[in-house]
Design an enzyme around this catalytic site. Structure first.
Site, mmCIF file in Angstrom:
data_model
loop_
_atom_site.group_PDB
_atom_site.id
_atom_site.type_symbol
_atom_site.label_atom_id
_atom_site.label_comp_id
_atom_site.label_asym_id
_atom_site.label_seq_id
_atom_site.Cartn_x
_atom_site.Cartn_y
_atom_site.Cartn_z
ATOM 1 N N ASP A 14 0.815 -1.273 0.016
ATOM 2 C CA ASP A 14 -0.010 0.220 -0.063
ATOM 3 C C ASP A 14 0.875 1.598 -0.258
ATOM 4 O OD1 ASP A 14 -2.190 -1.787 0.288
ATOM 5 O OD2 ASP A 14 -1.879 -1.813 2.426
ATOM 6 N N GLY A 25 0.427 1.399 -7.568
ATOM 7 C CA GLY A 25 -0.460 1.646 -8.618
ATOM 8 C C GLY A 25 -0.490 2.770 -9.230
ATOM 9 N N ASN A 55 -4.381 -11.159 -3.343
ATOM 10 C CA ASN A 55 -4.497 -10.268 -2.140
ATOM 11 C C ASN A 55 -4.229 -8.880 -2.386
ATOM 12 O OD1 ASN A 55 -1.982 -11.047 -2.890
ATOM 13 N ND2 ASN A 55 -1.470 -12.035 -0.954
ATOM 14 N N HIS A 108 -4.214 -2.555 -6.163
ATOM 15 C CA HIS A 108 -3.610 -1.478 -6.509
ATOM 16 C C HIS A 108 -4.510 -0.527 -7.097
ATOM 17 C CE1 HIS A 108 0.473 -3.603 -7.462
ATOM 18 N NE2 HIS A 108 0.269 -3.632 -6.162
ATOM 19 N N GLN A 127 2.561 -5.817 -3.084
ATOM 20 C CA GLN A 127 2.709 -5.789 -1.366
ATOM 21 C C GLN A 127 4.083 -5.237 -1.083
ATOM 22 O OE1 GLN A 127 2.360 -10.081 -1.936
ATOM 23 N NE2 GLN A 127 0.698 -10.069 -0.432
ATOM 24 N N GLY A 175 -10.809 -3.340 3.153
ATOM 25 C CA GLY A 175 -11.677 -2.408 3.803
ATOM 26 C C GLY A 175 -11.330 -2.164 5.457
HETATM 27 P P1 IMP Z 1 -1.961 -12.832 2.924
HETATM 28 O O1 IMP Z 1 -1.272 -12.490 1.964
HETATM 29 O O2 IMP Z 1 -3.448 -12.833 2.560
HETATM 30 O O3 IMP Z 1 -1.492 -14.236 3.208
HETATM 31 O O4 IMP Z 1 -1.830 -12.118 4.000
HETATM 32 C C1 IMP Z 1 -0.481 -12.143 5.041
HETATM 33 C C2 IMP Z 1 -0.218 -10.778 5.515
HETATM 34 O O5 IMP Z 1 -0.040 -10.082 4.370
HETATM 35 C C3 IMP Z 1 -1.510 -10.048 6.385
HETATM 36 O O6 IMP Z 1 -0.720 -9.258 7.093
HETATM 37 C C4 IMP Z 1 -2.011 -9.134 5.143
HETATM 38 O O7 IMP Z 1 -2.618 -8.070 5.717
HETATM 39 C C5 IMP Z 1 -0.712 -8.718 4.552
HETATM 40 N N1 IMP Z 1 -0.831 -8.402 2.970
HETATM 41 C C6 IMP Z 1 -1.389 -9.305 1.983
HETATM 42 N N2 IMP Z 1 -1.452 -8.622 0.829
HETATM 43 C C7 IMP Z 1 -1.423 -7.300 1.018
HETATM 44 C C8 IMP Z 1 -1.627 -5.940 0.320
HETATM 45 O O8 IMP Z 1 -1.491 -5.996 -0.713
HETATM 46 N N3 IMP Z 1 -1.409 -5.112 1.155
HETATM 47 C C9 IMP Z 1 -1.236 -4.968 2.502
HETATM 48 N N4 IMP Z 1 -0.914 -5.958 3.239
HETATM 49 C C10 IMP Z 1 -1.125 -7.284 2.577
HETATM 50 MG MG MG Z 2 -2.956 -2.215 -1.612
#
Ligand code: IMP
Ligand code: MG
Length: 332
Positions: free
Chosen positions: A13, A17, A39, A42, A174, A250
């Site tokens: 974050d 993007g 997950n 962007h 990420q 969210g």
């Molecule tokens: P997972 O990737 O869904 O397995 O989550 C593992 C950790 O990575 C958690 O703390 C999520 O909040 C974080 N995480 C996964 N994808 C993102 C992203 O795109 N932005 C921020 N945190 C992420």
């Molecule tokens: Mg993001």
């Protein structure tokens, strides 16, 4: 350029993007390759409309960019088609035949796991989907009839493109501190999120990469559990004007001031040659929408200088608002 890796510095974050959408338009990017999985969201603005993209590369805003999903990526078929409908990029979208597929059962497994709940995963099921890939039992994109019109050998396309001097962006997802290898384990995602891993997922050898652009946000945020050095309360974040909620889930984003030592470390391990600093306007509201260095206050300018000094990496792009063009471009 011509081959640039975009990597997030912290916990995702950072505004990758927005940076990618700017580069796509400004540099007329030929290929943009999305890595990772569903997950990550962007955020991209186009013609006053907001898109939270989990699958389609952020460079879609430039209508000539060939959009690809990497061989090492993990495709959510339903989300992919939903975003195709939103972005209308069918004619220039390709999915690597070897990309793996994430299914509803992976999300069910993710949400049912007490351990994953403790980590605070996004619940999409990326960890369980990648486990299946490691076990060699995952379905691949080439096994899915609906994906047939989009299947391609993206690795050949990209490498042929580089042979022909085309401009390529490798879109990381990420942030580096969520890397399975280099992050705050076990509070991490299911893959390495670093620059080398981004190139590896895309099938681009390290010597073919020209630049690694590391994206910093002016403050740090994290969703889910795990350490966040210097974390402030939600009340304090609201007061400072940088409280955010996640584009994908969210959830509230936790936040902390910019950590220069961490920024230096992540720049080094990723081999960053360039840096972007985003959301400067959240830190310094009078900088909102600035498009020239001279439009920044002295305080904001010295923050940018400090980032350069402490990380040793030149800041080439500064984000000052949500629009792709709300940016100060310091490249020569
Ligand atoms: P997972 O990737 O869904 O397995 O989550 C593992 C950790 O990575 C958690 O703390 C999520 O909040 C974080 N995480 C996964 N994808 C993102 C992203 O795109 N932005 C921020 N945190 C992420
Ligand atoms: Mg993001």
């Amino acid at each position: 350029m011509p081959c640039t890796v975009i990597v997030g510095a912290f916990w995702g974050d950072e505004g990758k993007g927005k940076i990618i959408s700017y580069l796509a338009l400004k540099d007329r990017i030929d290929f943009c390759v999305r890595t990772g999985s569903v997950n990550a969201a962007h955020t991209v603005w186009k013609d006053g409309q907001k898109f939270a993209l989990h699958m389609v590369p952020a460079a879609f805003v430039y209508e000539k960019t060939r959009l690809l999903i990497a061989a090492g990526a993990n495709v959510h078929v339903g989300q992919f088609f939903k975003e195709l409908e939103q972005t209308k990029v069918d004619g220039r979208m390709g999915v690597d035949q070897n990309a793996s597929v994430i299914e509803e059962k992976h999300s069910v497994q993710d949400k049912a796991s007490a351990f994953n709940k403790g980590i605070g995963t996004t619940g999409w099921g990326v960890g369980p989907a990648l486990e299946e890939r490691v076990r060699r039992t995952a379905k691949l994109a080439r096994d899915i009839p609906e994906l047939k019109p989009f299947l391609t050998d993206s690795v050949q396309e990209i490498n042929d493109g580089l042979d022909n001097g085309k401009r390529v962006l490798l879109e990381g997802t990420q942030g580096f501190m969520l890397s399975l290898f280099h992050g705050t384990y076990p509070y991490v995602t299911g893959r390495d999120t670093g620059a080398s891993a981004i190139a590896s997922e895309a099938g681009v050898g390290p010597t073919r990469v020209d630049d690694v652009l590391i994206v910093y946000k002016s403050f740090m945020t994290r969703v889910g559990a795990g350490p966040l050095p210097g974390e402030v309360t939600k009340e304090e974040a609201l007061k400072r004007g940088w409280f955010e909620t996640a584009a994908g889930t969210g959830r509230d984003r936790r936040s902390a001031p910019f950590d220069f030592d961490l920024a230096k470390k992540t720049a080094k391990i990723n081999g960053a040659t360039q840096a972007a600093v985003t959301k400067l306007d959240s830190m310094f509201p009078t900088c909102q929408g600035a498009r020239k260095l001279d439009d920044l206050t002295d305080e904001a300018k010295s923050f940018i200088k400090e980032v350069e000094k402490r990380t040793g990496v030149p800041v080439v792009l500064v984000g000052t608002g949500p629009d792709a063009l709300d940016i100060i471009d310091l490249r020569k």
